[in-house]
Design a protein around this motif. Structure first.
Motif, mmCIF file in Angstrom:
data_model
loop_
_atom_site.group_PDB
_atom_site.id
_atom_site.type_symbol
_atom_site.label_atom_id
_atom_site.label_comp_id
_atom_site.label_asym_id
_atom_site.label_seq_id
_atom_site.Cartn_x
_atom_site.Cartn_y
_atom_site.Cartn_z
ATOM 1 N N SER A 44 -12.092 -27.009 16.752
ATOM 2 C CA SER A 44 -12.533 -26.026 17.737
ATOM 3 C C SER A 44 -12.242 -24.608 17.268
ATOM 4 C CB SER A 44 -11.827 -26.303 19.070
ATOM 5 O OG SER A 44 -11.870 -25.182 19.918
ATOM 6 N N GLY A 45 -10.978 -24.378 16.841
ATOM 7 C CA GLY A 45 -10.584 -23.026 16.459
ATOM 8 C C GLY A 45 -11.307 -22.513 15.229
ATOM 9 N N LEU A 46 -11.372 -23.348 14.182
ATOM 10 C CA LEU A 46 -12.030 -22.909 12.946
ATOM 11 C C LEU A 46 -13.534 -22.730 13.139
ATOM 12 C CD1 LEU A 46 -10.172 -25.138 10.315
ATOM 13 C CD2 LEU A 46 -9.884 -22.679 10.699
ATOM 14 N N GLY A 47 -14.156 -23.660 13.844
ATOM 15 C CA GLY A 47 -15.600 -23.577 14.057
ATOM 16 C C GLY A 47 -15.996 -22.345 14.845
ATOM 17 N N LEU A 48 -15.257 -22.061 15.919
ATOM 18 C CA LEU A 48 -15.577 -20.892 16.737
ATOM 19 C C LEU A 48 -15.249 -19.590 16.013
ATOM 20 C CD1 LEU A 48 -14.406 -22.077 20.266
ATOM 21 C CD2 LEU A 48 -16.749 -21.858 19.432
ATOM 22 N N ALA A 49 -14.171 -19.590 15.204
ATOM 23 C CA ALA A 49 -13.860 -18.384 14.431
ATOM 24 C C ALA A 49 -14.983 -18.081 13.445
ATOM 25 C CB ALA A 49 -12.533 -18.570 13.699
ATOM 26 N N ALA A 50 -15.511 -19.128 12.786
ATOM 27 C CA ALA A 50 -16.630 -18.929 11.856
ATOM 28 C C ALA A 50 -17.871 -18.456 12.596
ATOM 29 C CB ALA A 50 -16.908 -20.232 11.107
ATOM 30 N N ALA A 51 -18.141 -19.033 13.763
ATOM 31 C CA ALA A 51 -19.307 -18.626 14.549
ATOM 32 C C ALA A 51 -19.196 -17.166 14.970
ATOM 33 C CB ALA A 51 -19.442 -19.528 15.776
ATOM 34 N N ARG A 52 -17.979 -16.749 15.326
ATOM 35 C CA ARG A 52 -17.787 -15.354 15.740
ATOM 36 C C ARG A 52 -18.004 -14.398 14.566
ATOM 37 N NH1 ARG A 52 -13.280 -11.709 16.684
ATOM 38 N NH2 ARG A 52 -13.745 -10.424 18.525
ATOM 39 N N LEU A 53 -17.535 -14.770 13.390
ATOM 40 C CA LEU A 53 -17.743 -13.924 12.211
ATOM 41 C C LEU A 53 -19.231 -13.786 11.893
ATOM 42 C CD1 LEU A 53 -14.857 -15.160 9.878
ATOM 43 C CD2 LEU A 53 -15.040 -12.919 10.987
ATOM 44 N N LEU A 54 -19.981 -14.883 11.998
ATOM 45 C CA LEU A 54 -21.423 -14.836 11.751
ATOM 46 C C LEU A 54 -22.134 -14.015 12.820
ATOM 47 C CD1 LEU A 54 -22.089 -18.537 10.665
ATOM 48 C CD2 LEU A 54 -22.147 -16.500 9.210
ATOM 49 N N ASP A 56 -20.969 -11.585 14.711
ATOM 50 C CA ASP A 56 -20.643 -10.163 14.653
ATOM 51 C C ASP A 56 -20.825 -9.561 13.264
ATOM 52 O OD1 ASP A 56 -19.963 -10.415 17.314
ATOM 53 O OD2 ASP A 56 -17.826 -10.666 16.925
ATOM 54 N N ARG A 57 -21.260 -10.400 12.303
ATOM 55 C CA ARG A 57 -21.449 -9.946 10.920
ATOM 56 C C ARG A 57 -20.171 -9.328 10.359
ATOM 57 N NH1 ARG A 57 -27.532 -7.213 11.336
ATOM 58 N NH2 ARG A 57 -28.570 -9.108 12.127
ATOM 59 N N GLY A 58 -19.080 -10.018 10.585
ATOM 60 C CA GLY A 58 -17.779 -9.547 10.108
ATOM 61 C C GLY A 58 -16.771 -9.559 11.232
ATOM 62 N N TRP A 59 -15.547 -9.172 10.898
ATOM 63 C CA TRP A 59 -14.482 -9.192 11.890
ATOM 64 C C TRP A 59 -14.624 -8.034 12.864
ATOM 65 C CZ3 TRP A 59 -11.124 -12.129 14.131
ATOM 66 C CH2 TRP A 59 -10.106 -11.549 14.903
ATOM 67 N N GLN A 60 -14.550 -8.338 14.162
ATOM 68 C CA GLN A 60 -14.573 -7.337 15.206
ATOM 69 C C GLN A 60 -13.318 -7.481 16.059
ATOM 70 O OE1 GLN A 60 -16.867 -4.958 15.567
ATOM 71 N NE2 GLN A 60 -18.130 -5.721 13.869
ATOM 72 N N ALA A 61 -12.863 -6.377 16.621
ATOM 73 C CA ALA A 61 -11.681 -6.415 17.480
ATOM 74 C C ALA A 61 -11.945 -7.303 18.692
ATOM 75 C CB ALA A 61 -11.307 -5.003 17.920
ATOM 76 N N SER A 62 -10.888 -7.882 19.225
ATOM 77 C CA SER A 62 -11.016 -8.818 20.342
ATOM 78 C C SER A 62 -11.396 -8.141 21.643
ATOM 79 C CB SER A 62 -9.694 -9.565 20.546
ATOM 80 O OG SER A 62 -8.673 -8.663 20.958
ATOM 81 N N GLY A 63 -11.065 -6.861 21.784
ATOM 82 C CA GLY A 63 -11.321 -6.161 23.040
ATOM 83 C C GLY A 63 -10.215 -6.313 24.062
ATOM 84 N N LEU A 64 -9.155 -7.052 23.721
ATOM 85 C CA LEU A 64 -8.035 -7.215 24.636
ATOM 86 C C LEU A 64 -7.161 -5.957 24.625
ATOM 87 C CD1 LEU A 64 -6.932 -10.861 23.771
ATOM 88 C CD2 LEU A 64 -8.190 -10.124 25.790
ATOM 89 N N SER A 65 -6.736 -5.526 25.815
ATOM 90 C CA SER A 65 -5.833 -4.390 25.916
ATOM 91 C C SER A 65 -4.390 -4.854 25.741
ATOM 92 C CB SER A 65 -6.005 -3.721 27.286
ATOM 93 O OG SER A 65 -5.550 -4.598 28.307
ATOM 94 N N GLY A 66 -3.450 -3.908 25.793
ATOM 95 C CA GLY A 66 -2.045 -4.269 25.655
ATOM 96 C C GLY A 66 -1.586 -5.242 26.726
ATOM 97 N N ALA A 67 -1.975 -4.965 27.976
ATOM 98 C CA ALA A 67 -1.603 -5.868 29.070
ATOM 99 C C ALA A 67 -2.284 -7.222 28.909
ATOM 100 C CB ALA A 67 -1.974 -5.232 30.409
ATOM 101 N N ASP A 68 -3.540 -7.220 28.440
ATOM 102 C CA ASP A 68 -4.271 -8.475 28.251
ATOM 103 C C ASP A 68 -3.565 -9.387 27.253
ATOM 104 O OD1 ASP A 68 -6.246 -7.709 30.001
ATOM 105 O OD2 ASP A 68 -7.566 -6.923 28.442
ATOM 106 N N TRP A 69 -3.008 -8.781 26.204
ATOM 107 C CA TRP A 69 -2.336 -9.595 25.196
ATOM 108 C C TRP A 69 -1.149 -10.336 25.780
ATOM 109 C CZ3 TRP A 69 -4.186 -11.345 20.908
ATOM 110 C CH2 TRP A 69 -5.168 -10.625 20.227
ATOM 111 N N ASP A 179 -14.005 -11.368 25.159
ATOM 112 C CA ASP A 179 -14.875 -12.241 24.376
ATOM 113 C C ASP A 179 -14.423 -13.693 24.502
ATOM 114 O OD1 ASP A 179 -16.477 -13.498 22.537
ATOM 115 O OD2 ASP A 179 -15.804 -12.323 20.823
ATOM 116 N N ALA A 180 -15.245 -14.522 25.137
ATOM 117 C CA ALA A 180 -14.880 -15.919 25.376
ATOM 118 C C ALA A 180 -14.747 -16.696 24.075
ATOM 119 C CB ALA A 180 -15.922 -16.583 26.278
ATOM 120 N N VAL A 181 -15.538 -16.350 23.056
ATOM 121 C CA VAL A 181 -15.464 -17.065 21.778
ATOM 122 C C VAL A 181 -14.135 -16.771 21.093
ATOM 123 C CG1 VAL A 181 -16.534 -17.383 19.521
ATOM 124 C CG2 VAL A 181 -17.966 -17.036 21.542
#
Length: 348
Positions: A44-54, A56-69, A179-181
């Protein structure tokens, strides 16, 4: 209240997770359940990480704030680390029938925490629907009804695992606008590493690569994609409603077993079908409308320009919807039919 796409996302999440169970039964054979769980989560983790990279065409920030983390870290700790650990301890000391019955506690504890701790609103129709769905899960589990073996530690550990996953569900709701992914892939990677690590520490062998690959593929669909849909449903429906719909997963698993594995259809299966059907119907036909106030809010999530999203864009905006960007909500008071989604977390 009219049925929203989020309801079908919640039911689809349950269907994917439930349908994966018969395939997991076929894959596990005499192997290690702990190693299997690790591979399912890791797929699950590896497959979704690869899907997210494809995507977004590369690594993108998660969008989580400090409190979200902090919320997200708690969700991973309870759901990806403590939950699986307690479940392994519990299953080793508890009979299969008793364990199946106890696992129905997750939906109940998820709803209780949402109502009492996180103050999510639920009317009598929602509470009654949850009761019918959980009763259906108990009826479905009852056909396995053997007396538990071992001591009190096993059942207590399984109940502790259910509490951990209930906390996980409620904490994940706090970050469900992100980002749910990313959320699902991070959870899968952590849970996969923890379960595989436990398997290796306990001296359990990993399956051969062909079987491991098939297991990870099942995990990508039944655990990964299912969790993506679950998080998106949390965003729109709230925790207790999403958890209730997801509780139909065991029925889907039983139905797939009947269709693919030729298993029998004992009376508890049909009793569960009726009870869960009534529960889902009660939720689908819920109405909840009153005047409510929205405080000023700034956050980021995918949205369209509806009555809750009336903001301007820079001149270069291409007009596509839905789109994602940081945006500000002005204070607003109005009345309409609504769920306890990310814009309607008010008191009653």
């Amino acid at each position: 209240m009219s049925t929203t796409p989020a309801v079908w996302l919640a039911l689809l999440a349950a269907a994917l997770f439930g349908a994966s169970t018969p395939f997991v039964k076929l894959l596990i054979g005499d192997g290690s359940a702990l190693a299997l769980a690790g591979l399912l989560y890791l797929g699950s983790g590896l497959g979704l990480a690869a899907a997210r990279l494809l995507r977004d065409r590369g690594w993108q920030a998660s969008g989580l704030s400090g409190a979200d983390w902090r919320w997200f870290g708690g969700a991973i700790g309870f759901g990806g680390v403590l939950g699986p650990l307690l479940l392994v301890v519990g299953l080793g000391r508890t009979g299969a029938g008793t364990a199946s019955l106890l696992l129905n506690l997750e939906a109940v504890l998820t709803a209780v925490l949402a109502w009492l701790v996180f103050r999510e609103h639920a009317g009598r129709r929602i509470v009654a629907g949850m009761g019918f769905i959980v009763a259906g899960g108990i009826a479905l589990s009852w056909q396995n009804g053997e007396a538990g073996r071992g001591d009190w530690i096993g059942p207590a550990a399984i109940m502790g695992a259910c509490l951990c996953w209930a906390i996980d569900n409620n904490l994940t709701r706090k970050v469900s606008a992100s980002d749910a992914v990313f959320i699902a892939s991070a959870k899968g990677l952590v849970a996969g590493a923890v379960n595989l690590g436990l398997a290796l520490v306990l001296g359990q062998a990993l399956p051969a690569w062909p079987l491991a690959g098939m297991t990870m593929s099942v995990g990508l669909l039944g655990y990964g994609l299912s969790l993506v849909f679950f998080v998106r449903a949390l965003r729109e429906l709230g925790t207790s409603r999403t958890g209730a719909y997801f509780s139909t997963a065991p029925f889907v698993g039983a139905a797939v077993s009947i269709a693919l594995l030729g298993e029998s259809t004992p009376p508890p299966f049909w009793i569960a079908a009726v009870l869960m059907g009534v529960g889902v119907w009660l939720h689908l036909t819920e109405t909840h409308e009153h005047e409510h106030a929205h405080d000023a809010l700034e956050h980021t999530h995918a949205h369209i320009h509806d009555e809750h999203h009336q903001h301007s864009h820079d001149p270069g905006w291409d007009g596509r919807e839905p789109h994602t960007h940081p945006h500000h909500h002005m204070p607003l008071k109005h009345s309409h039919d609504h769920f306890p989604d990310i814009h309607h977390r008010h008191g009653h």
